[in-house]
Design a protein around this motif. Structure first.
Motif, short mmCIF file in Angstrom:
data_model
loop_
_atom_site.label_atom_id
_atom_site.label_comp_id
_atom_site.label_asym_id
_atom_site.label_seq_id
_atom_site.Cartn_x
_atom_site.Cartn_y
_atom_site.Cartn_z
N GLY B 251 49.37 39.93 -23.45
CA GLY B 251 49.65 40.72 -22.26
C GLY B 251 48.35 41.18 -21.63
N ILE B 252 48.46 41.81 -20.51
CA ILE B 252 47.29 42.30 -19.81
C ILE B 252 46.78 43.54 -20.53
CG2 ILE B 252 46.43 43.24 -17.62
CD1 ILE B 252 47.24 40.36 -17.42
N LEU B 253 45.51 43.55 -20.84
CA LEU B 253 44.92 44.72 -21.49
C LEU B 253 44.68 45.80 -20.45
CD1 LEU B 253 43.70 45.92 -24.10
CD2 LEU B 253 41.51 44.95 -23.37
N ILE B 254 45.27 46.95 -20.66
CA ILE B 254 45.06 48.05 -19.71
C ILE B 254 44.47 49.24 -20.46
CG2 ILE B 254 46.84 47.32 -18.11
CD1 ILE B 254 48.70 49.36 -19.29
N ASP B 255 43.73 50.05 -19.72
CA ASP B 255 43.06 51.18 -20.35
C ASP B 255 44.03 52.31 -20.64
OD1 ASP B 255 40.17 50.65 -18.27
OD2 ASP B 255 40.63 49.96 -20.31
N ASP B 256 44.85 52.62 -19.64
CA ASP B 256 45.69 53.81 -19.78
C ASP B 256 47.14 53.40 -19.64
OD1 ASP B 256 45.83 57.09 -18.13
OD2 ASP B 256 46.87 56.25 -19.86
N ILE B 257 47.79 53.22 -20.76
CA ILE B 257 49.17 52.77 -20.71
C ILE B 257 50.09 53.89 -20.24
CG2 ILE B 257 49.93 53.38 -23.04
CD1 ILE B 257 51.08 50.45 -23.12
N PHE B 258 49.55 55.13 -20.23
CA PHE B 258 50.39 56.24 -19.84
C PHE B 258 50.48 56.38 -18.32
CE2 PHE B 258 51.26 57.48 -23.96
CZ PHE B 258 50.12 57.55 -24.73
N ASN B 259 49.69 55.61 -17.59
CA ASN B 259 49.82 55.58 -16.14
C ASN B 259 50.04 54.14 -15.74
OD1 ASN B 259 49.43 58.29 -14.94
ND2 ASN B 259 47.61 58.22 -16.19
N PHE B 260 51.29 53.77 -15.65
CA PHE B 260 51.66 52.37 -15.51
C PHE B 260 51.98 52.07 -14.07
CE2 PHE B 260 52.86 48.39 -17.23
CZ PHE B 260 53.91 47.92 -16.45
N ASN B 261 51.35 51.02 -13.57
CA ASN B 261 51.63 50.56 -12.22
C ASN B 261 51.86 49.07 -12.29
OD1 ASN B 261 51.27 49.58 -9.49
ND2 ASN B 261 50.45 51.60 -9.03
N ASP B 262 52.99 48.63 -11.74
CA ASP B 262 53.33 47.21 -11.94
C ASP B 262 52.46 46.28 -11.11
OD1 ASP B 262 56.20 46.73 -9.76
OD2 ASP B 262 54.32 47.78 -9.46
N LEU B 265 51.11 43.58 -13.02
CA LEU B 265 51.95 42.46 -13.43
C LEU B 265 51.76 41.27 -12.52
CD1 LEU B 265 55.31 44.19 -14.37
CD2 LEU B 265 53.46 43.46 -15.86
N THR B 268 50.12 39.17 -14.59
CA THR B 268 50.56 39.23 -15.98
C THR B 268 50.55 37.86 -16.61
OG1 THR B 268 51.93 41.16 -15.64
CG2 THR B 268 52.49 39.74 -17.49
N PHE B 269 51.21 36.93 -15.94
CA PHE B 269 51.41 35.66 -16.58
C PHE B 269 50.17 34.81 -16.47
CE2 PHE B 269 55.48 36.92 -17.53
CZ PHE B 269 56.09 37.47 -16.43
#
Lengths: 672, 409
Positions: B251-262, B265, B268-269
């Motif tokens: 999956g896409i590595l993100i820094d802050d999973i607690f602030n999710f913006n699609d 995505l 993503t693929f």
């Protein structure tokens, strides 16, 4: 043959019938990872005021630092005063001596007597006979318009000099000086004998007299005595009369005034700085304003402050031209003294040696050469005062003794804002108050109160509120760089933190020079006084019991139309020795809870060894049916933590992480 | 102009001397598979929706490591004439060939998805798909000697379309709950110009060679032939893909999973797609190597019989120079197991029956074929290589019908 052909046609027809090919479709179920993230202590404690430190074994300590006290001492040494107020009136104005000469030659006198020129021709050598009353009521005009029109004197001396260059004595000279306009007698002179080749003088006071520009000198009588034998008759020999008016003190005059100094004021001024005794101040910014009101024409002022120097050069205002005032409004002249040094030891080489808080100034007022006739009278005056408004860059001397109270100061803290409930027991929490002193003076600090508080509880720090901590003075090196001192006051702070405070309250008292004046000179740079901050270092070795954390996150999910998402999996690999019970609430844009994404999901703690150090991570997967998330704008994560094993202190290390990955089950319709 | 006339005149002059002429029409539909059967195919075509049950049935019916499907549709017209001891031939044919080999895991992945195979590795290495359509224009010359006949032929191939995917290595491991995917692939793909899908678009040209030798030894004839040994060079508008990669996707590595913006995505693929380029490429057509012995016997049903072996040479691509290794490679990559056959001609009152027993081929199965021949001078042959499959209905995994029409004049 025909049969063959028919069979062939039939089979061809069979092959040629094109069956409409319908493309099949099918659904496939895919599960793919979407996002992943690693959370360490750094991510979990995302607070700009909190630093994370780790020791050589990787154990984490949280470090929180906040400014505790900020004191300002610039008012201690600010110089804001008025000095050198002075008023000068006309009586201090002066006037130059008036000198008028008259010459009466022998030839003029001989020619006035008929046929005497035949008896005594020019160049002859004859005996001059006695001639009585050779001059009788002769009037000599004296024109002083070059100097004045009128002069009303409160003091003055008129001196008459008569020089006899005749070859014979003269006697019984009587001379009267009168004003031409009103015939007032100014002075009378009587000289019984003026031998040949001599000068006689007499002076009288003319105080109270009014002199006109035109004067008459009436020679009432002058006898020529007989010569002693034959003498050379030289018609150019003369009697020279010189009138000198000196020591002129004017009450009113209409005259062309010369350039002249009216006043000279050389004095020291001492600033009132309370108990502070300064001998030098470096000026960061500030002004000296000369305020002047003068009714005298062509006024001029020079103001020098030898105590004030820049690059070794004393301040001098130069010629300040003072306009003649028409009203009562003062004229101001402002001088900027940024970068100057002010010597407060008084006049150089003063009697009694150097002093403190004192400057030496020189003030001169002038009337410039008027050029034209000007009338000045006794009411004319020259008024001035000096305003000092100086902000020091530094000051040296003795800063005095003072007591400065601070607080109660409330320091807001949000480091525990994310904790909703539960308890945590810190094995250790070191708190310290660190005081960095940039002031070159002895100081004392008494912490009268230090406590932490939340809405329900207040806990006081275990610190002696009566003890006065000694704060060493700072020093300066040869380049005037400040070598500050650091004083650290340590105490245990775990009890202060375990209530999850949202405020720290502190109050303190500073004592400046509590032991009096030191043999070492004090110094103060107002920009660098005292930095005091509170430092909290908490090694993350804790025992948490249902410690409930709350975090709100912004979420933005648009409609995903290309894929039919059926399930979402949260794969959580827990590398912390913490059991986590998780609940996630979903909110819309109006902060209304519209769904619970997960409820009471247990995420098992990582496995630990005998030393309670994590050896194996634990994986938990939470499966959620996908729904329309487009209305979701926020998510509230409520997590309840328990350290594992229970009731033991667990250390948290920098390499501990929670690996969260989100994957999705997608159903996709495919067509050939 | 004179040269053209001369060129036209030569065959005509030969033709004019022809003592025997033969026109031969051949239509051949051949479908053969070692796994997919008629039941599956009929379900696919009838229901229009492939269900998981169908796929499971397909997988259950598969007995070998690889699933092979071969299909040929051929229509051709030959003309042959004989002059003294020589014979000449011209033929034109329209060829449609599909040959594919794939693993069960590829079926699972393509038709069911990886959701049902978590914590498993799907291996689709060794899978390939080849499809070609071309026209073949052949000239044959042969000469009879005392005891043997030698003939050879040369063909011009007009390529219309070609598509091939060769997966040398390919695996997909799906971690539980799809937490990560491990993907390995080493593949080549060749596709001719996709801007024109007309049936007779010319996207390539090639050549093929035939050779045969027939010996008469006592009462038997031994025939050795190599036919359709050739290739097509496709033009530079073709798309070539060459990819070899291994990666782990979590999956896409993100820094802050607690602030999710699609918006994340959008990428993503997998976007790290292999690069394609436009260039020419060469593909081969399936060559047939045949060794047959024709003989006679006294036995009623084996008065005239033949037996032999057929092999196919059909390499995936032109990746190595011609060598013994390449030759061996071509046989292996044909997906054709050497076919051993024996057939006989049984004359009956109304027609000749030509039964044929064979083993091998694409289905690697034992097949019974039967043809009916009628006529002598003008002959019609209608046959199948898979008689049992023809009547076996649901379990049949081969289907072939051929019609030969020969007229002598």
């Amino acid at each position: 043959m025909k049969k063959i052909i028919y069979i062939f046609i039939g089979i061809s027809a069979l092959f040629s019938c094109k069956h409409e090919l319908e493309l099949p479709s099918w659904n496939i179920d895919l599960v793919i990872p979407v996002v992943n993230s690693k959370l360490s202590i750094n991510n979990l404690i995302a607070d700009s005021t909190t630093n994370i430190n780790q020791n050589e074994s990787g154990m984490i300590s949280l470090i929180f630092q906040e400014e505790l006290i900020n004191i300002h001492l610039d008012t201690l040494i600010k110089i804001d005063a008025i000095a050198d107020e002075q008023t000068h009136t006309l009586d201090s104005a002066s006037f130059a001596d008036v000198i008028i000469s008259d010459t009466a030659t022998l030839g003029e006198s001989i020619n006035e007597i008929p046929l005497l020129s035949l008896v005594l021709p020019n160049g002859s050598s004859n005996i001059i006979p006695a001639i009585p009353s050779i001059a009788s009521n002769d009037t000599i005009s004296i024109n002083a318009s070059e100097y004045f029109e009128t002069m009303n004197l409160y003091q003055g001396t008129l001196k008459l000099d008569i020089k006899n260059e005749y070859p014979t004595d003269i006697s019984n000279i009587s001379l009267t000086l009168i004003n031409a306009t009103n015939q007032n007698i100014i002075a009378t002179f009587l000289f019984p004998l003026i031998p040949t080749g001599t000068t006689v003088s007499d002076s009288v006071s003319i105080a109270g007299q009014i002199l006109d520009e035109n004067l008459f000198a009436i020679l009432d009588n002058m006898d020529v005595n007989a010569s002693n034998g034959a003498v050379l008759i030289d018609y150019s020999d003369a009697i020279i009369t010189t009138i000198t008016i000196s020591d002129i003190g004017i009450t009113e005059a209409t005259a062309i005034f010369p350039e002249q100094q009216l006043t000279e004021t050389l004095k020291e001024h001492t600033f009132d700085l309370g108990g502070v005794q300064l001998n030098e101040v470096g000026i960061k910014s500030g002004t000296v304003t000369v305020n002047v009101l003068s009714t005298l024409p062509n006024g001029k002022m020079i103001y020098n402050i030898p105590s004030l120097k820049k690059n070794g050069v004393s301040f001098s205002s130069g010629d300040i031209i003072i306009p003649q005032a028409t009203g009562t409004e003062l004229t101001t002249f402002e001088f900027n003294f940024e970068g100057y040094k002010l010597d407060l030891t008084g006049e150089e080489n003063r009697d009694g040696g150097d002093t403190i808080n004192t400057i030496y100034t020189e003030s001169y007022t002038f009337i410039d050469y008027t050029g034209t006739l000007e009338t000045i009278n006794a009411t004319d005056s020259f008024y001035s005062y000096i305003e000092f408004d100086l902000t020091p860059e530094y000051a040296t001397g003795f800063l005095g003794t003072d007591t400065i109270s601070f607080g109660p100061e409330i320091i807001e803290s949000d480091i525990f804002n994310f904790i909703q409930s539960g308890s945590i027991d810190f094995e250790q929490a070191d708190m310290s108050i660190n005081i960095k002193n940039f002031i070159g003076a002895d100081m004392g600090l008494q912490i009268t109160n230090l406590s932490s508080t939340n809405e329900n509880t207040e806990v006081n720090a275990s610190i002696d509120n009566n003890f006065i901590y000694e704060i060493n003075r700072a020093s300066q090196n040869i380049d005037n760089q400040i070598n500050s001192t650091l004083t650290q006051i340590n105490f245990e702070g775990d009890k202060l933190l375990e209530i999850f405070p949202n405020k720290f309250i502190t109050s303190a008292t500073f004592y400046l020079n509590p032991y009096g004046q030191n043999i070492i000179e004090d110094f103060l740079y107002p920009e660098f006084t005292l930095d005091a901050n509170i430092n909290i270092e908490v090694p993350l070795r804790v025992n948490a019991n249902n410690l409930t954390l709350v975090d709100t996150s912004e979420i933005e999910i648009n409609e995903i139309s290309n894929y039919d998402i059926q399930k979402v999996f949260f794969n959580i690999e827990n590398g912390f020795p913490l059991d986590i019970k998780l609940k996630i609430l979903l909110l819309d844009e109006n902060d209304i809870i519209i769904d619970t994404l997960v409820q009471d999901i247990n995420i098992d703690a990582a496995q630990v060894d005998i030393n309670n150090i994590v050896v194996n991570n634990q994986i938990t997967t939470v499966e959620v049916d996908y729904q329309d998330f487009t209305n979701i704008k926020k998510a509230i994560l409520i997590s309840s933590l328990n350290t594992m094993p229970n009731n033991e202190y667990i250390s948290l290390y920098s390499n501990y992480e929670i690996d969260i990955s989100i994957s999705a089950k997608i159903n996709k319709l495919l067509s050939n | 102009m004179k040269k053209i006339i001369l060129l036209l005149f030569v065959p005509l002059s030969i033709f004019s001397q022809a003592t025997d002429n033969e026109i031969f029409w051949n239509s051949n539909f051949h479908f053969e598979s070692n796994s997919i059967n008629r039941n599956i195919i009929s379900n696919l075509s009838d229901d229009n929706t492939i269900t998981n049950q169908m796929i499971d049935n397909w997988l259950n019916s598969s007995t070998s490591e690889y699933n092979i499907i071969h299909s040929e549709i051929l229509n051709g017209l030959d003309y042959k004439f004989f002059v003294k001891k020589m014979h000449f031939g011209l033929s034109i044919s329209d060829n449609n060939i599909l040959n594919t080999k794939f693993t069960d895991d590829l079926i699972k992945l393509a038709f069911k998805g990886n959701y049902f195979y978590q914590d498993q590795q799907l291996d689709f290495g060794g899978s390939n798909f080849r499809a070609s359509r071309f026209q073949q224009y052949k000239f044959i010359f042969g000469k009879k000697f005392n005891n043997y006949i030698i003939s050879s032929g040369i063909s011009y191939l007009s390529g219309n379309h070609h598509l091939s995917y060769i997966i040398n290595e390919g695996t997909l491991f799906t971690a539980p709950y799809g937490s990560h995917l491990d993907i390995l692939y080493n593949m080549n793909a060749f596709v001719t110009d996709t801007s024109d899908f007309t049936l007779f678009a010319n996207n390539g040209n090639g050549f093929a060679f035939d050779f045969s030798a027939e010996f008469k030894i006592q009462k038997s004839n031994i025939l050795f032939s190599i036919s359709d040994l050739g290739f097509i060079n496709w033009n530079k508008s073709s798309v070539i893909l060459d990819a070899d990669s291994t990666f782990n996707f979590s999956g896409i590595l993100i820094d802050d999973i607690f602030n999710f913006n699609d918006s994340i995505l959008e990428n993503t693929f997998i976007t790290d797609l292999p690069n394609t380029k436009n260039n020419t490429f060469k593909s081969y057509i399936p060559a047939t190597v045949n060794l047959t012995v024709n003989s006679t016997s006294k036995y009623k049903y084996f008065k005239n019989y033949s037996f032999g072996i057929i092999a196919k040479w059909y390499p995936y691509m032109d990746d190595t120079p011609l060598s013994f290794l390449k030759i061996n490679q071509g046989f292996k990559q044909s997906n054709f197991k050497n076919l051993y056959f024996i057939n006989s001609i049984i004359k009956t009152k109304y027609c000749d029956l030509i039964p044929k027993l064979s083993h091998g081929g694409y289905s690697k199965d034992t097949n019974l074929g039967l043809a009916l021949a009628k006529g002598k001078k003008n002959k019609l042959i209608l046959g199948t290589y898979n008689l049992l499959d023809l009547i076996n209905n649901n379990d049949a995994n081969s289907l072939s019908i051929y019609i030969n029409l020969t007229k002598h004049f």
